[in-house]
Design an enzyme around this catalytic site. Structure first.
Site, PDB file in Angstrom:
ATOM      1  N   GLU A   1       0.840  -1.373   0.113  1.00  0.00           N
ATOM      2  CA  GLU A   1      -0.198   0.166  -0.160  1.00  0.00           C
ATOM      3  C   GLU A   1       1.099   0.934  -0.060  1.00  0.00           C
ATOM      4  O   GLU A   1       1.406   1.372   0.381  1.00  0.00           O
ATOM      5  CB  GLU A   1      -1.005  -0.006   1.078  1.00  0.00           C
ATOM      6  CG  GLU A   1      -1.610   1.248   1.228  1.00  0.00           C
ATOM      7  CD  GLU A   1      -2.710   0.944   2.170  1.00  0.00           C
ATOM      8  OE1 GLU A   1      -3.243   2.446   3.409  1.00  0.00           O
ATOM      9  OE2 GLU A   1      -2.769  -0.531   2.675  1.00  0.00           O
TER      10      GLU A   1
ATOM     11  N   ASP B   1      -0.103   5.479   0.757  1.00  0.00           N
ATOM     12  CA  ASP B   1      -0.829   6.400   0.671  1.00  0.00           C
ATOM     13  C   ASP B   1      -0.175   7.799   1.050  1.00  0.00           C
ATOM     14  O   ASP B   1       0.944   8.737   1.164  1.00  0.00           O
ATOM     15  CB  ASP B   1      -1.130   5.834   2.799  1.00  0.00           C
ATOM     16  CG  ASP B   1      -1.340   4.543   2.490  1.00  0.00           C
ATOM     17  OD1 ASP B   1      -2.335   3.815   1.753  1.00  0.00           O
ATOM     18  OD2 ASP B   1      -1.597   4.246   3.728  1.00  0.00           O
TER      19      ASP B   1
ATOM     20  N   GLU C   1      -2.270  10.707   3.017  1.00  0.00           N
ATOM     21  CA  GLU C   1      -2.992  11.185   3.879  1.00  0.00           C
ATOM     22  C   GLU C   1      -3.511  12.341   4.104  1.00  0.00           C
ATOM     23  O   GLU C   1      -1.925  13.025   4.521  1.00  0.00           O
ATOM     24  CB  GLU C   1      -3.009  10.203   5.170  1.00  0.00           C
ATOM     25  CG  GLU C   1      -3.565   8.540   5.052  1.00  0.00           C
ATOM     26  CD  GLU C   1      -4.052   8.339   6.305  1.00  0.00           C
ATOM     27  OE1 GLU C   1      -4.298   6.993   6.781  1.00  0.00           O
ATOM     28  OE2 GLU C   1      -2.237   7.839   6.850  1.00  0.00           O
TER      29      GLU C   1
ATOM     30  N   GLN D   1       0.176  13.388   5.035  1.00  0.00           N
ATOM     31  CA  GLN D   1       1.670  12.336   5.681  1.00  0.00           C
ATOM     32  C   GLN D   1       1.305  11.050   4.846  1.00  0.00           C
ATOM     33  O   GLN D   1       0.404  10.957   3.651  1.00  0.00           O
ATOM     34  CB  GLN D   1       0.815  10.848   6.852  1.00  0.00           C
ATOM     35  CG  GLN D   1       1.149   9.918   7.486  1.00  0.00           C
ATOM     36  CD  GLN D   1       1.180   9.816   8.386  1.00  0.00           C
ATOM     37  OE1 GLN D   1       0.280  10.117   9.911  1.00  0.00           O
ATOM     38  NE2 GLN D   1       0.305   8.597   8.883  1.00  0.00           N
ATOM     39  N   THR D   2       2.539  10.721   4.514  1.00  0.00           N
ATOM     40  CA  THR D   2       2.645   9.284   3.430  1.00  0.00           C
ATOM     41  C   THR D   2       3.311   8.204   3.856  1.00  0.00           C
ATOM     42  O   THR D   2       3.493   8.018   4.727  1.00  0.00           O
ATOM     43  CB  THR D   2       4.250  10.157   2.646  1.00  0.00           C
ATOM     44  OG1 THR D   2       4.892   9.778   2.370  1.00  0.00           O
ATOM     45  CG2 THR D   2       3.357  10.382   1.705  1.00  0.00           C
ATOM     46  N   ASN D   3       2.828   7.169   3.203  1.00  0.00           N
ATOM     47  CA  ASN D   3       3.271   5.643   4.592  1.00  0.00           C
ATOM     48  C   ASN D   3       3.296   4.646   3.226  1.00  0.00           C
ATOM     49  O   ASN D   3       2.908   4.369   2.072  1.00  0.00           O
ATOM     50  CB  ASN D   3       2.521   5.279   5.135  1.00  0.00           C
ATOM     51  CG  ASN D   3       2.809   4.543   6.046  1.00  0.00           C
ATOM     52  OD1 ASN D   3       3.647   3.907   6.387  1.00  0.00           O
ATOM     53  ND2 ASN D   3       1.531   4.155   7.167  1.00  0.00           N
TER      54      ASN D   3
ATOM     55  N   ASN E   1       4.057   1.319   9.639  1.00  0.00           N
ATOM     56  CA  ASN E   1       4.647   2.464  10.081  1.00  0.00           C
ATOM     57  C   ASN E   1       6.091   2.618   8.933  1.00  0.00           C
ATOM     58  O   ASN E   1       7.289   2.234   9.848  1.00  0.00           O
ATOM     59  CB  ASN E   1       5.529   1.078  11.253  1.00  0.00           C
ATOM     60  CG  ASN E   1       4.265   0.533  12.299  1.00  0.00           C
ATOM     61  OD1 ASN E   1       3.391   0.945  12.062  1.00  0.00           O
ATOM     62  ND2 ASN E   1       4.706  -0.506  12.812  1.00  0.00           N
TER      63      ASN E   1
ATOM     64  N   ASP F   1      -9.581  10.997  16.538  1.00  0.00           N
ATOM     65  CA  ASP F   1      -8.900  10.245  17.887  1.00  0.00           C
ATOM     66  C   ASP F   1      -7.452  10.320  17.540  1.00  0.00           C
ATOM     67  O   ASP F   1      -6.132  10.073  18.341  1.00  0.00           O
ATOM     68  CB  ASP F   1      -9.178   8.797  17.417  1.00  0.00           C
ATOM     69  CG  ASP F   1      -9.227   8.032  16.511  1.00  0.00           C
ATOM     70  OD1 ASP F   1      -9.095   8.716  15.317  1.00  0.00           O
ATOM     71  OD2 ASP F   1      -7.983   6.744  16.686  1.00  0.00           O
ATOM     72  N   TRP F   2      -7.037  10.930  15.770  1.00  0.00           N
ATOM     73  CA  TRP F   2      -5.246  10.871  15.955  1.00  0.00           C
ATOM     74  C   TRP F   2      -4.586  11.870  14.754  1.00  0.00           C
ATOM     75  O   TRP F   2      -3.197  12.467  14.752  1.00  0.00           O
ATOM     76  CB  TRP F   2      -5.086   9.727  15.645  1.00  0.00           C
ATOM     77  CG  TRP F   2      -5.399   9.296  14.242  1.00  0.00           C
ATOM     78  CD1 TRP F   2      -6.167   8.195  14.298  1.00  0.00           C
ATOM     79  CD2 TRP F   2      -4.306   9.271  12.670  1.00  0.00           C
ATOM     80  NE1 TRP F   2      -6.407   8.259  12.617  1.00  0.00           N
ATOM     81  CE2 TRP F   2      -5.876   8.822  11.914  1.00  0.00           C
ATOM     82  CE3 TRP F   2      -2.981  10.203  12.333  1.00  0.00           C
ATOM     83  CZ2 TRP F   2      -4.671   9.350  10.620  1.00  0.00           C
ATOM     84  CZ3 TRP F   2      -3.497   9.955  11.321  1.00  0.00           C
ATOM     85  CH2 TRP F   2      -3.981   9.789  10.370  1.00  0.00           C
TER      86      TRP F   2
ATOM     87  N   GLY G   1      -2.498  15.148  17.569  1.00  0.00           N
ATOM     88  CA  GLY G   1      -2.657  13.855  17.941  1.00  0.00           C
ATOM     89  C   GLY G   1      -3.862  13.545  18.500  1.00  0.00           C
ATOM     90  O   GLY G   1      -3.755  12.312  19.278  1.00  0.00           O
TER      91      GLY G   1
ATOM     92  N   ARG H   1      10.746   5.291  19.210  1.00  0.00           N
ATOM     93  CA  ARG H   1       9.723   4.138  18.084  1.00  0.00           C
ATOM     94  C   ARG H   1      10.424   3.019  17.364  1.00  0.00           C
ATOM     95  O   ARG H   1       9.792   2.059  18.016  1.00  0.00           O
ATOM     96  CB  ARG H   1       8.713   4.522  16.611  1.00  0.00           C
ATOM     97  CG  ARG H   1       7.490   6.040  17.324  1.00  0.00           C
ATOM     98  CD  ARG H   1       6.875   6.051  15.888  1.00  0.00           C
ATOM     99  NE  ARG H   1       6.426   4.886  15.468  1.00  0.00           N
ATOM    100  CZ  ARG H   1       6.088   4.915  14.177  1.00  0.00           C
ATOM    101  NH1 ARG H   1       6.058   5.982  12.939  1.00  0.00           N
ATOM    102  NH2 ARG H   1       5.554   4.469  13.535  1.00  0.00           N
TER     103      ARG H   1
END
Length: 324
Positions: free
Chosen positions: A108, A110, A112, A125-127, A135, A220-221, A225, A313
């Site tokens: 995937e 992304d 976002e 945000q890319t992922n 992650n 919620d995020w 945050g 993380r």
């Protein structure tokens, strides 16, 4: 002589003008529907995918969001959307444009778009998910107001790299170090000019992808945050598309997702029923010098988070981040 309700010559002309406008609007809506329907179809909450003239809107209200999916899957190529994001107070609202294969071991890519309170910038945000593992988040702010006009967001994907682009400016490149020995003789040239040794970092395997978009409530995020919640008094929230394009190796409709013939046609061959696979040309295997400079500029001025340097993380740096 004019009638009692005023429908004399002027009334008739006004009626005809209104009728013509309604017909024109209907034609425009039909053309828009045809333009988009050739490429995408609703994936959930059909009534929240709305045609407005020659535009397509995804709508979020207190009851539901909505989304669409491409009619076809493809293996390698480029997917792009001309998109104008939710204006005003969009805190808690996320609009996504992404590519995804199927199954637990899916790949995937992304985009976002994380909404914000009025006057505060959107974050993008890319992922990447590879074999079901994500992650790999990075976030940037933008050098323009994405709610004021349309901008083009695109993902280029070939056996050598995945490139996220905003108005043709690369903002993120994920390279295939596994393929470096066959593509570039055992090393790979980074955008900053340094060489990376061939390593064990993962790269998305040949799984056919569909193209998706959706809008939903993620308070919620998504904003600070999760501290800032969605203000439903501003609903409905609408993300507006001017066009969605997919230019890639179209997967045969009757083929399974693991069809060896389709994998070979799209991976090993440079030709197909669509014509020459431009995304597999040698010059597409890495960024140009100009694109490399653009990437350095975008990351130097607009990168606000990178998982590769988040030691909280990842006490052990992910393998694809080595040398950065």
């Amino acid at each position: 002589m004019a009638s009692r309700n005023g429908a004399g010559p002027l009334g008739a002309a006004a009626f005809l003008a209104v009728a013509a406008l309604l017909v024109a609007a209907g034609v425009a809506a039909a053309e828009a529907a045809s333009k988009f329907d050739d490429v995408v179809q609703p994936s959930w909450a059909n009534d929240h995918m709305v045609y407005d003239g020659d535009l397509l809107k995804l709508r979020l209200d207190a009851n539901s969001g909505g989304g669409f999916v491409s009619r076809d899957k493809f293996l390698y190529g480029k997917a792009s959307a001309d998109l104008k994001l939710v204006p005003g107070d969009s805190a808690g609202v996320v609009t996504a444009f992404y590519l995804s294969s199927a199954g637990d071991k899916h790949n995937e890519f992304d985009f976002e778009f994380l909404g914000n309170v009025t006057g505060e910038p959107y974050l993008v945000q890319t992922n990447l998910y590879i074999d079901g593992v994500g992650n790999r988040e990075q976030r940037i702010d933008l050098w323009f107001d994405p709610t004021a006009d349309f901008h083009t967001y695109a993902v280029l994907w070939n056996p050598s790299q995945v490139v996220f682009m905003v108005d043709d400016t690369p903002i993120r490149v994920y390279e295939n170090h596994q393929n470096a020995t066959t593509v570039r003789g055992g090393h790979h040239r980074h955008a900053n000019g340094t060489a990376a040794a061939t390593g064990s970092s993962p790269f998305p395997g040949p799984q056919p992808m569909a193209v998706y978009s959706s809008i939903w409530n993620a308070d919620d995020w998504a904003t600070q945050g999760g501290r800032v919640k969605t203000d439903w008094s501003h609903a409905p929230f609408e993300a507006t598309f001017r066009e969605v394009r997919v230019d890639g190796c179209a997967w045969a409709a009757n083929a399974t997702d693991t069809d060896a013939g389709e994998v070979s046609r799209c991976s090993d061959s440079s030709w197909g029923k669509e014509g020459r696979y431009w995304w597999k040309e040698k010059e597409m295997s890495e960024l140009t010098v100009h694109q490399s400079h653009q990437l350095v500029w975008a990351r130097g001025h607009h990168l606000v988070y990178d998982y590769c340097v988040d030691t909280d993380r990842f006490p052990v740096q992910p393998p694809e981040c080595a040398g950065r």
